[in-house]
Design a protein around this motif. Structure first.
Motif, PDB file in Angstrom:
ATOM      1  N   LYS A   1      36.063  42.484  44.691  1.00  0.00           N
ATOM      2  CA  LYS A   1      34.877  41.702  44.330  1.00  0.00           C
ATOM      3  C   LYS A   1      35.231  40.222  44.191  1.00  0.00           C
ATOM      4  O   LYS A   1      36.170  39.861  43.489  1.00  0.00           O
ATOM      5  CB  LYS A   1      34.297  42.206  43.015  1.00  0.00           C
ATOM      6  N   GLN A   2      34.484  39.400  44.920  1.00  0.00           N
ATOM      7  CA  GLN A   2      34.643  37.946  44.901  1.00  0.00           C
ATOM      8  C   GLN A   2      36.045  37.497  45.319  1.00  0.00           C
ATOM      9  O   GLN A   2      36.529  36.449  44.882  1.00  0.00           O
ATOM     10  CB  GLN A   2      34.264  37.369  43.531  1.00  0.00           C
ATOM     11  N   ARG A   3      36.690  38.300  46.151  1.00  0.00           N
ATOM     12  CA  ARG A   3      37.988  37.916  46.714  1.00  0.00           C
ATOM     13  C   ARG A   3      37.856  37.909  48.236  1.00  0.00           C
ATOM     14  O   ARG A   3      37.312  38.838  48.822  1.00  0.00           O
ATOM     15  CB  ARG A   3      39.079  38.898  46.289  1.00  0.00           C
ATOM     16  N   SER A   4      38.371  36.884  48.841  1.00  0.00           N
ATOM     17  CA  SER A   4      38.310  36.773  50.305  1.00  0.00           C
ATOM     18  C   SER A   4      39.241  37.801  50.945  1.00  0.00           C
ATOM     19  O   SER A   4      40.161  38.325  50.296  1.00  0.00           O
ATOM     20  CB  SER A   4      38.720  35.365  50.737  1.00  0.00           C
ATOM     21  N   LEU A   5      38.995  38.049  52.228  1.00  0.00           N
ATOM     22  CA  LEU A   5      39.894  38.928  52.975  1.00  0.00           C
ATOM     23  C   LEU A   5      41.324  38.403  52.915  1.00  0.00           C
ATOM     24  O   LEU A   5      42.273  39.169  52.783  1.00  0.00           O
ATOM     25  CB  LEU A   5      39.439  39.049  54.436  1.00  0.00           C
ATOM     26  N   SER A   6      41.481  37.091  52.977  1.00  0.00           N
ATOM     27  CA  SER A   6      42.822  36.489  52.918  1.00  0.00           C
ATOM     28  C   SER A   6      43.507  36.777  51.591  1.00  0.00           C
ATOM     29  O   SER A   6      44.689  37.127  51.569  1.00  0.00           O
ATOM     30  CB  SER A   6      42.740  34.977  53.124  1.00  0.00           C
ATOM     31  N   LYS A   7      42.780  36.634  50.499  1.00  0.00           N
ATOM     32  CA  LYS A   7      43.373  36.878  49.175  1.00  0.00           C
ATOM     33  C   LYS A   7      43.778  38.344  49.011  1.00  0.00           C
ATOM     34  O   LYS A   7      44.843  38.646  48.465  1.00  0.00           O
ATOM     35  CB  LYS A   7      42.413  36.463  48.054  1.00  0.00           C
ATOM     36  N   VAL A   8      42.922  39.249  49.456  1.00  0.00           N
ATOM     37  CA  VAL A   8      43.244  40.680  49.363  1.00  0.00           C
ATOM     38  C   VAL A   8      44.467  40.988  50.220  1.00  0.00           C
ATOM     39  O   VAL A   8      45.388  41.692  49.788  1.00  0.00           O
ATOM     40  CB  VAL A   8      42.026  41.543  49.769  1.00  0.00           C
ATOM     41  N   THR A   9      44.495  40.432  51.428  1.00  0.00           N
ATOM     42  CA  THR A   9      45.630  40.649  52.331  1.00  0.00           C
ATOM     43  C   THR A   9      46.925  40.118  51.715  1.00  0.00           C
ATOM     44  O   THR A   9      47.959  40.797  51.745  1.00  0.00           O
ATOM     45  CB  THR A   9      45.368  39.962  53.685  1.00  0.00           C
ATOM     46  N   GLU A  10      46.865  38.923  51.152  1.00  0.00           N
ATOM     47  CA  GLU A  10      48.053  38.331  50.530  1.00  0.00           C
ATOM     48  C   GLU A  10      48.569  39.208  49.388  1.00  0.00           C
ATOM     49  O   GLU A  10      49.785  39.404  49.251  1.00  0.00           O
ATOM     50  CB  GLU A  10      47.725  36.941  49.978  1.00  0.00           C
ATOM     51  N   TYR A  11      47.660  39.693  48.577  1.00  0.00           N
ATOM     52  CA  TYR A  11      48.069  40.528  47.443  1.00  0.00           C
ATOM     53  C   TYR A  11      48.766  41.802  47.928  1.00  0.00           C
ATOM     54  O   TYR A  11      49.834  42.167  47.423  1.00  0.00           O
ATOM     55  CB  TYR A  11      46.859  40.883  46.572  1.00  0.00           C
ATOM     56  N   ILE A  12      48.185  42.458  48.907  1.00  0.00           N
ATOM     57  CA  ILE A  12      48.780  43.700  49.418  1.00  0.00           C
ATOM     58  C   ILE A  12      50.133  43.411  50.055  1.00  0.00           C
ATOM     59  O   ILE A  12      51.112  44.126  49.819  1.00  0.00           O
ATOM     60  CB  ILE A  12      47.829  44.421  50.393  1.00  0.00           C
TER      61      ILE A  12
END
Length: 186
Positions: free
Chosen positions: A149-160
């Motif tokens: 929620k409220q996280r860009s695809l880039s942010k989610v990808t970076e976290y993973i």
């Protein structure tokens, strides 16, 4: 770490994140539904119509049991985590990330998708009930819960990618990894 599994409800972003993660990590990406379609020569709606949902769920389990042994990223089907056997297989074979998206976001993405037989034959209320019914299974399967929620695809990808690196035990230091992350974003 051998395989990375992305689990979650249909429309939570498994394929979109998987493709980005593949590009970022240089690991091959596979979409479980696409692989089953390739193997059977039938679309998901055709499989459901011809064989029923239970047979399709068996195909998902067979995929987990027999898919090639390589480091890769796999976007699973939305129902794969419902079977305890599947949860155990994924956890034993690699890292499992649950993409936890709010139902409102999911519904916006899937409401008109003709390739989702469950959506086509169900009301919004029924889909939301299914979402809540599956939620605990996703959490049980996951090593990591990723709030989208409220996280860009880039942010989610970076976290993973960060968690993959952290769990891999490779010799890169945190600073070297951070440098890679920053240069990949440019």
């Amino acid at each position: 770490m051998n395989k990375v599994y992305l689990v979650g409800f249909m429309g939570c972003g498994k394929s979109a994140i998987g493709k980005r993660l593949s590009f970022f990590t240089k690991l091959p990406f596979y979409d479980m539904d696409h692989e089953i379609v390739q193997k059977t020569g039938m679309t998901i709606p055709q499989i459901f119509e011809t064989y029923g949902e239970e047979r399709f769920r068996d195909m998902e389990t067979e995929f987990l049991q027999t898919f090639r042994d390589e480091k890769c990223i796999i976007a699973t089907g939305g129902g794969v985590a419902m079977r305890e056997e599947n949860r155990k297989l994924m956890r034993a074979q690699g890292l499992v990330f649950f993409l936890d998206a709010p139902f409102r976001d999911i519904w916006r993405r899937i409401a008109t998708d003709k390739n989702r037989p469950i959506v086509q034959r169900s009301s919004r209320s029924e889909i939301e009930t299914l979402f809540h019914k599956r939620y605990d299974a996703y959490k049980k399967s996951a090593h990591f819960v990723v709030l989208t929620k409220q996280r860009s695809l880039s942010k989610v990808t970076e976290y993973i990618a960060f968690q993959m690196e952290r769990m891999s035990g490779d010799s890169d230091t945190a600073q070297e990894f951070e440098t890679k992350m920053n240069s990949a974003q440019k």
